[in-house]
Motif scaffolding. Sequence first.
Motif, short mmCIF file in Angstrom:
data_model
loop_
_atom_site.label_atom_id
_atom_site.label_comp_id
_atom_site.label_asym_id
_atom_site.label_seq_id
_atom_site.Cartn_x
_atom_site.Cartn_y
_atom_site.Cartn_z
N ASP A 1 -11.98 8.53 18.27
CA ASP A 1 -12.65 7.85 17.17
C ASP A 1 -13.34 8.85 16.24
O ASP A 1 -13.35 8.69 15.01
N HIS A 2 -13.94 9.89 16.82
CA HIS A 2 -14.61 10.90 16.01
C HIS A 2 -13.63 11.64 15.11
O HIS A 2 -13.96 12.01 13.97
N LEU A 3 -12.40 11.83 15.60
CA LEU A 3 -11.38 12.45 14.76
C LEU A 3 -11.03 11.57 13.57
O LEU A 3 -10.82 12.05 12.46
N VAL A 4 -10.99 10.27 13.80
CA VAL A 4 -10.74 9.33 12.71
C VAL A 4 -11.86 9.42 11.67
O VAL A 4 -11.61 9.47 10.46
N MET A 5 -13.09 9.48 12.14
CA MET A 5 -14.23 9.57 11.23
C MET A 5 -14.21 10.88 10.45
O MET A 5 -14.54 10.91 9.26
N ARG A 6 -13.84 11.97 11.12
CA ARG A 6 -13.73 13.26 10.42
C ARG A 6 -12.69 13.21 9.31
O ARG A 6 -12.90 13.73 8.21
N LEU A 7 -11.58 12.55 9.59
CA LEU A 7 -10.53 12.46 8.58
C LEU A 7 -10.97 11.56 7.42
O LEU A 7 -10.62 11.81 6.27
N ARG A 8 -11.76 10.54 7.73
CA ARG A 8 -12.29 9.69 6.65
C ARG A 8 -13.20 10.51 5.74
O ARG A 8 -13.15 10.37 4.51
N ASP A 9 -14.04 11.36 6.35
CA ASP A 9 -14.91 12.22 5.54
C ASP A 9 -14.08 13.19 4.71
O ASP A 9 -14.42 13.44 3.54
N GLN A 10 -13.04 13.73 5.30
CA GLN A 10 -12.18 14.67 4.57
C GLN A 10 -11.48 13.98 3.40
O GLN A 10 -11.36 14.54 2.32
N THR A 11 -11.05 12.75 3.62
CA THR A 11 -10.34 12.02 2.57
C THR A 11 -11.26 11.73 1.39
O THR A 11 -10.79 11.65 0.24
N ALA A 12 -12.55 11.56 1.64
CA ALA A 12 -13.49 11.27 0.57
C ALA A 12 -13.54 12.38 -0.47
O ALA A 12 -13.80 12.12 -1.65
N THR A 13 -13.28 13.61 -0.04
CA THR A 13 -13.32 14.75 -0.96
C THR A 13 -11.94 15.30 -1.28
O THR A 13 -11.78 16.08 -2.22
N THR A 14 -10.93 14.90 -0.51
CA THR A 14 -9.57 15.41 -0.70
C THR A 14 -8.61 14.23 -0.70
O THR A 14 -8.10 13.84 0.36
N PRO A 15 -8.34 13.64 -1.86
CA PRO A 15 -7.52 12.42 -1.92
C PRO A 15 -6.13 12.56 -1.31
O PRO A 15 -5.57 11.57 -0.81
N ARG A 16 -5.56 13.77 -1.31
CA ARG A 16 -4.20 13.91 -0.79
C ARG A 16 -4.14 13.65 0.72
O ARG A 16 -3.05 13.52 1.29
N TRP A 17 -5.30 13.57 1.38
CA TRP A 17 -5.33 13.27 2.80
C TRP A 17 -5.25 11.78 3.09
O TRP A 17 -5.18 11.37 4.24
N GLN A 18 -5.27 10.95 2.06
CA GLN A 18 -5.29 9.50 2.26
C GLN A 18 -4.15 8.99 3.14
O GLN A 18 -4.38 8.18 4.05
N PRO A 19 -2.90 9.44 2.92
CA PRO A 19 -1.82 8.96 3.80
C PRO A 19 -2.04 9.34 5.26
O PRO A 19 -1.65 8.59 6.17
N PHE A 20 -2.68 10.48 5.50
CA PHE A 20 -2.94 10.90 6.87
C PHE A 20 -4.03 10.05 7.50
O PHE A 20 -4.02 9.82 8.72
N LEU A 21 -4.96 9.58 6.69
CA LEU A 21 -5.99 8.68 7.20
C LEU A 21 -5.36 7.38 7.68
O LEU A 21 -5.68 6.88 8.77
N ARG A 22 -4.46 6.82 6.88
CA ARG A 22 -3.78 5.60 7.30
C ARG A 22 -3.00 5.81 8.59
O ARG A 22 -2.94 4.94 9.46
N LEU A 23 -2.44 7.00 8.72
CA LEU A 23 -1.65 7.33 9.91
C LEU A 23 -2.52 7.40 11.16
O LEU A 23 -2.20 6.81 12.20
N ILE A 24 -3.66 8.09 11.07
CA ILE A 24 -4.51 8.24 12.26
C ILE A 24 -5.20 6.93 12.61
O ILE A 24 -5.46 6.65 13.79
N GLU A 25 -5.50 6.10 11.62
CA GLU A 25 -6.08 4.79 11.90
C GLU A 25 -5.10 3.92 12.68
O GLU A 25 -5.48 3.17 13.58
N CYS A 26 -3.83 4.04 12.33
CA CYS A 26 -2.80 3.29 13.05
C CYS A 26 -2.68 3.81 14.48
O CYS A 26 -2.61 3.04 15.44
#
Length: 233
Positions: free
Chosen positions: A62-87
């Motif tokens: 879960d903490h990895l998911v939260m870290r990626l959410r924080d990363q996506t907030a400043t780096t939009p290109r990470w958005q697809p990876f956020l959807r992937l890790i949430e799944c």
Amino acid sequence: RLLLTRHVRRHRDEFALLGEHAAFCHALAAGIRDALAHGHETDVEAARKLADRAKAWERKADHLVMRLRDQTATTPRWQPFLRLIECADDAADALEEAAFLLSLIAEDHCKGWNDELRDALRQLADKVLEATQDHVRALAVACTLNETSLAEDHNEFLAACWRVVNAERQCDTLTRDARRLFTRYVSDAATLSLGNDFAAALEASTDALLRTGYAMRGLVLTRIGAEHAGRQA
């Protein structure tokens, strides 16, 4: 060579959290498979220890998911990876639930668990572990893929994704087989309910890995196509 090195490093950075998350999914699946192999459904202490470890692994995932959410907030290109890790996190949640249910089953709720039923559940857990292993393999290959990759690399990635698909289908069948055996051999209501819930949680993890695999394949193929188009332009 420098451009390729930068490309591979960038992809590895983007896939790093996904890879860490996949490792926790694999640890969860392996723990459950090993627990069934060693008969921990009748060992309260061992089953509780697994449940505690599984909860710790699931929280780290879960903490990895939260870290990626924080990363996506400043780096939009990470958005697809956020959807992937949430799944993928749905798989971790389902596996942690299965470990917890096994700890309840070990509290004298395995009446009627004969060899046939145990073998069916072990087959199910084995197939779940195979699915997580192929999930890890797919991620390991995906982080290196680009439009210049060898056909063998693309084929290896797609083969791993398809093995996850096949594992999910087999788990559907194995779960139904287990439920049939529970109905046939188990009369105690609590044992029947917990056993069916345990099998369903294992099967649910492969549903999540299937969705993750489809999303990963779409992401990789889209990125490769976009990079190829950009180079042509």
